[in-house]
Design a protein around this motif. Sequence first.
Motif, PDB file in Angstrom:
ATOM      1  N   ARG A 180     -74.812  25.594  26.156  1.00  0.00           N
ATOM      2  CA  ARG A 180     -75.068  26.822  26.906  1.00  0.00           C
ATOM      3  C   ARG A 180     -76.418  26.749  27.614  1.00  0.00           C
ATOM      4  O   ARG A 180     -76.568  27.271  28.724  1.00  0.00           O
ATOM      5  CB  ARG A 180     -75.031  28.025  25.972  1.00  0.00           C
ATOM      6  N   VAL A 191     -69.674  31.620  33.358  1.00  0.00           N
ATOM      7  CA  VAL A 191     -69.136  30.499  32.586  1.00  0.00           C
ATOM      8  C   VAL A 191     -68.928  30.895  31.131  1.00  0.00           C
ATOM      9  O   VAL A 191     -67.909  30.550  30.509  1.00  0.00           O
ATOM     10  CB  VAL A 191     -70.061  29.277  32.705  1.00  0.00           C
ATOM     11  N   VAL A 195     -65.403  30.728  29.220  1.00  0.00           N
ATOM     12  CA  VAL A 195     -65.213  29.984  27.972  1.00  0.00           C
ATOM     13  C   VAL A 195     -64.760  30.926  26.860  1.00  0.00           C
ATOM     14  O   VAL A 195     -63.945  30.561  26.003  1.00  0.00           O
ATOM     15  CB  VAL A 195     -66.513  29.254  27.587  1.00  0.00           C
ATOM     16  N   CYS A 198     -61.080  31.382  27.230  1.00  0.00           N
ATOM     17  CA  CYS A 198     -60.390  30.188  26.738  1.00  0.00           C
ATOM     18  C   CYS A 198     -60.395  30.139  25.210  1.00  0.00           C
ATOM     19  O   CYS A 198     -59.389  29.786  24.578  1.00  0.00           O
ATOM     20  CB  CYS A 198     -61.053  28.930  27.304  1.00  0.00           C
ATOM     21  N   HIS A 199     -61.524  30.493  24.619  1.00  0.00           N
ATOM     22  CA  HIS A 199     -61.630  30.523  23.154  1.00  0.00           C
ATOM     23  C   HIS A 199     -60.676  31.560  22.557  1.00  0.00           C
ATOM     24  O   HIS A 199     -60.060  31.327  21.511  1.00  0.00           O
ATOM     25  CB  HIS A 199     -63.073  30.829  22.762  1.00  0.00           C
ATOM     26  N   ILE A 332     -57.026  26.330  28.719  1.00  0.00           N
ATOM     27  CA  ILE A 332     -58.022  26.381  29.785  1.00  0.00           C
ATOM     28  C   ILE A 332     -57.359  26.554  31.142  1.00  0.00           C
ATOM     29  O   ILE A 332     -57.794  27.365  31.974  1.00  0.00           O
ATOM     30  CB  ILE A 332     -58.881  25.103  29.745  1.00  0.00           C
TER      31      ILE A 332
END
Length: 364
Positions: A180, A191, A195, A198-199, A332
């Motif tokens: 990060r 971003v 993320v 996606c997590h 993703i």
Amino acid sequence: MTDSRRWLWLGSLLLLGWLVYQLHSVLSPFLVGMLLAYLGDPLVDRLERWGLSRAWGVILVFGLFGVILLALLLVALPMFGRQLLRLYELAPQMLDWLQHSALPWVQVKLGLPQGFWQLDKLKTVITSHLGQTTDIASALLTQVTASGLALLAWFGNLLLIPVVGFYLLRDWDLMVARLRGLLPRQREGFVVALVGECHEVLGAFLRGQLLVMLALGLIYAVGLMLVGLDLGLLIGLLAGLASIVPYMGFVVGFGAAVVAALFQFGGFELYPLIGVAAVFTVGQLLEGMWLTPMLVGDRIGLHPVAVIFAILAGGQLFGFTGVLLALPVAAIVMVLLRHAHDLYKLSDLYGKPVSGPDDPSSTA
């Protein structure tokens, strides 16, 4: 983003894909270790909140994984082996049923030519090997000895998995913080949010759906063994694995259990079939009313078609490494496609056309 930067990103992605393709044979233990670290990180974080150090939390989590694995090796693996042998013994009877009952019915219904199936050779091969366990073991031992180097490499990769997983899990939060810190300051928030989505998708599948699969496999296996089905454990585990796609586990497991019951109990015995139906009905009710709401909840998961395509495509392109990469990459890609869809809806390309003097709708 300028054209040069776009080409740079595209070249980097192509280089990364080429490296994965070239190194896929050695990536498997690292990917499995990363998967263990990803799954174990929430448990370690919870132990840290209870006052344990990170190192002791990792040791306890790996100890839990080791106990579960040892229990599977000592209890489930011998039973699984016996049921595989039983399936091997039942194979000639299944081929007889196909040849003398099922396939003639299909031939009559579809008007197929006589003898379009040829199962005699397969049945002869299977029957000739029944009872020759020592010969099979000798042949297998000969093959293993001939490929001793490959066997040593396989054991080396197997031993590498817990080592990689331990160090990744110990330093997981530190690695995330450092990654990060490398993000462009102006794009950090975007971003991180990307993320996070996606997590959420990947976590909903791995920590949710995989636990549902495990629970369903145990429910089906225990229930079918209580019914008295010889292949109950094998069919239950198969149904649990097939539950990676919703409802596929029920279809595959119920069909296999009904066929196994017909062979074992000699025809349409009512009580075994009712028992099989009851086991899968209870499993589906528990999944819909308790397992999925508790373990997965209303978090966004992967579409069943996306799961099937990702696993097949990953296996075709990169083998076992591709199967391990398939679901994270699919998660993703799904998040990126969702954002691309939102950007397209906001773009001028999607905007409504301006009514001009030659537009028929403007004169209506």
